[in-house]
Design an enzyme around this catalytic site. Sequence first.
Site, short mmCIF file in Angstrom:
data_model
loop_
_atom_site.label_atom_id
_atom_site.label_comp_id
_atom_site.label_asym_id
_atom_site.label_seq_id
_atom_site.Cartn_x
_atom_site.Cartn_y
_atom_site.Cartn_z
N ARG A 1 -11.11 -0.35 2.14
CA ARG A 1 -12.58 -0.42 2.20
C ARG A 1 -13.16 -0.63 0.80
O ARG A 1 -14.26 -1.17 0.66
CB ARG A 1 -13.13 0.83 2.88
CG ARG A 1 -12.80 2.11 2.18
CD ARG A 1 -12.97 3.32 3.09
NE ARG A 1 -11.92 3.41 4.10
CZ ARG A 1 -11.87 4.35 5.04
NH1 ARG A 1 -12.82 5.28 5.13
NH2 ARG A 1 -10.90 4.37 5.90
N ASP B 1 0.85 -1.19 0.00
CA ASP B 1 0.00 0.00 0.00
C ASP B 1 0.88 1.25 0.00
O ASP B 1 1.34 1.70 1.05
CB ASP B 1 -0.92 0.00 1.23
CG ASP B 1 -1.87 1.20 1.21
OD1 ASP B 1 -1.94 1.90 0.18
OD2 ASP B 1 -2.55 1.42 2.24
N ASP C 1 0.15 -4.81 4.71
CA ASP C 1 -1.26 -4.44 4.48
C ASP C 1 -2.08 -5.60 3.92
O ASP C 1 -3.22 -5.42 3.52
CB ASP C 1 -1.31 -3.22 3.54
CG ASP C 1 -2.52 -2.35 3.79
OD1 ASP C 1 -3.11 -2.46 4.88
OD2 ASP C 1 -2.89 -1.58 2.88
N LYS D 1 1.62 7.96 0.18
CA LYS D 1 2.00 8.04 1.59
C LYS D 1 3.38 8.68 1.72
O LYS D 1 4.17 8.62 0.78
CB LYS D 1 2.08 6.62 2.16
CG LYS D 1 0.75 5.94 2.41
CD LYS D 1 0.96 4.58 3.06
CE LYS D 1 -0.36 3.87 3.28
NZ LYS D 1 -1.25 4.54 4.25
N1 BES Z 1 -3.30 0.38 5.10
C1 BES Z 1 -3.67 1.64 5.58
C2 BES Z 1 -3.95 1.69 7.07
C3 BES Z 1 -2.76 1.46 7.96
C4 BES Z 1 -1.98 2.52 8.35
C5 BES Z 1 -2.50 0.21 8.44
C6 BES Z 1 -0.90 2.31 9.18
C7 BES Z 1 -1.43 0.00 9.29
C8 BES Z 1 -0.63 1.05 9.66
C9 BES Z 1 -4.95 2.11 4.87
O1 BES Z 1 -5.12 1.69 3.57
C10 BES Z 1 -4.90 3.58 4.85
O2 BES Z 1 -4.00 4.11 4.25
N2 BES Z 1 -5.86 4.23 5.49
C11 BES Z 1 -5.92 5.64 5.55
C12 BES Z 1 -7.37 6.01 5.48
C13 BES Z 1 -7.61 7.47 5.30
C14 BES Z 1 -7.11 7.95 3.96
C15 BES Z 1 -9.09 7.71 5.44
C16 BES Z 1 -5.31 6.09 6.86
O3 BES Z 1 -5.42 5.38 7.86
O4 BES Z 1 -4.67 7.14 6.88
ZN ZN Z 2 -4.20 -0.13 3.12
ZN ZN Z 3 -4.13 2.95 2.16
#
Ligand code: BES
Ligand code: ZN
Ligand code: ZN
Length: 502
Positions: A354, A273, A291, A280
């Site tokens: 999601r 991811d 992930d 990111k």
């Molecule tokens: N895979 C990430 C969530 C994550 C972050 C898991 C850190 C483990 C450690 C997910 O896909 C993600 O990036 N979520 C975003 C959602 C946001 C954009 C609403 C997040 O958590 O920032």
């Molecule tokens: Zn993710």
């Molecule tokens: Zn993500």
Amino acid sequence: MKVTLQRGRLEDFATEAIVAFHFEGDEKLLRDEEAMDKASGGLISEVVQSGDFQGELYQASLIYTKGTILGKRILLMGLGKRGDFHLDKWRGAVSKAARILRDKGVKDFSLSPYLRGERKISLEDFSQGLVEGIYLGLYQFTEFKTEERENIKEVEQVHLVTPDGKKIFRIQKAVDVAEIISRAVYLARDLVSRPANRKTPSMLAQMAKDVAKNNALRWEVFNMDKMRELGMGALLAVASGSREPPKFIILEYKPPKKSLDTVVVIGKAITFDSGGLSLKPSENMDKMKHDMGGGAAAIGIIQAASQLKLPLHLVALIPATENLPSGSAYRPGDILTSLSGKTIEVISTDAEGRLILADALAYSQRIKPKAIIDLATLTGACIIALGNNVTGMMGNDEELKARVRRAADRTGEKVWELPLWEEYEEQIRSEVADIKNVGGRPAGTITGGVFLKKFVGEYPWVHLDIAGPVWADKDKPYVPKGATGVGVRLVVQLLREWNLSS
Ligand code: BES
Ligand code: ZN
Ligand code: ZN
């Protein structure tokens, strides 16, 4: 490593080390401790009486027996105060002892599978917890170390020794269960530990095929053509930035008996991811190989269910893809048509979990299950809310959530519920589509859950956000630093108890 169960007396056993346990503040020795103490001419009571060793939780003292008994060393391990003792501390104490010995280069050690005379924990729980503690604590990921492999220390033999012949059968059954569950956790940890270039969606599908072959599971994989035909527009969009084709992996365990309950386990498997175009930050981006921890857990869970011959019908759905930026990637602002028919406005391409789960949840309804359990590293916000050690639970069914809570209690995999109240729905309302994939910063984990709920329909469902516990930044008692395999023990326990509480 081999774990063998034998009838006999520890103090008569030729072995590199014997582990003995001690409660904090106990002047009287435990039964196995006492027998060894007598046989060794008081070596243990000497250490205890000296005050050097009080038996605090995880306190350890190594004693050389100098030929007084056949075992070369006795490792005394503290259990903490008797009143505070419980199963999870037992797993931890056993694990700590195993790791101390492993790190000293000990290749075989011996111990009693339970604390004789202690009734707070059942014989089965003692034995299962002990074997799990040993396996889980001794896990190492060494697949890609090619140099100096001779320096990797490994325990080869663990002897479980008990004088009580009548209990052997019950203990052996618990040992078998623990080995199956531990192997499933190892499988999940290995998959999560592996880097993204060694577990592309295609490779993951192949690995799932191997698991299926070895465990008599049905295996099916939808490739891109099939996804297009079905209309999995959300999964396809997430995959569109990568050259690696996405895979929708299905594993099915059919028990020998028919007409049993069907449970679906869905695992998010983003093999990497990057965030996509909503890229990111580069710091810690390497961690985003984890992930797919939900998908890895789902594979482990179904392997264990099959090996335990659980009396239920289980289907694992694992949507697998990379999330990368490129000229063909999906964009913020795009509107996707998901398998359910609902349209989704993409606010952030980093809220991709999601999206792929939306299609998997919609697909799961074709199976008409009694319950749907999804496991996903869904939100960083879950780490902010609950920390690194706790799974966030959300769902639409009180009974199912109670089952999860009970399994959490039994396994020590901590779970805490967050609400899915209607008022959160407003945060993910879209002006141009049916729903949007981000609800802003407040209650970030909950809005993720509320989003998923829209794709579940009427089926009992629970969502487990494992973003925190999927990876351990430091050693925990029986979880070495790194991939944890979280969710495997939890859901396997829930499934083992499935027919008990319904
Ligand atoms: N895979 C990430 C969530 C994550 C972050 C898991 C850190 C483990 C450690 C997910 O896909 C993600 O990036 N979520 C975003 C959602 C946001 C954009 C609403 C997040 O958590 O920032
Ligand atoms: Zn993710
Ligand atoms: Zn993500």
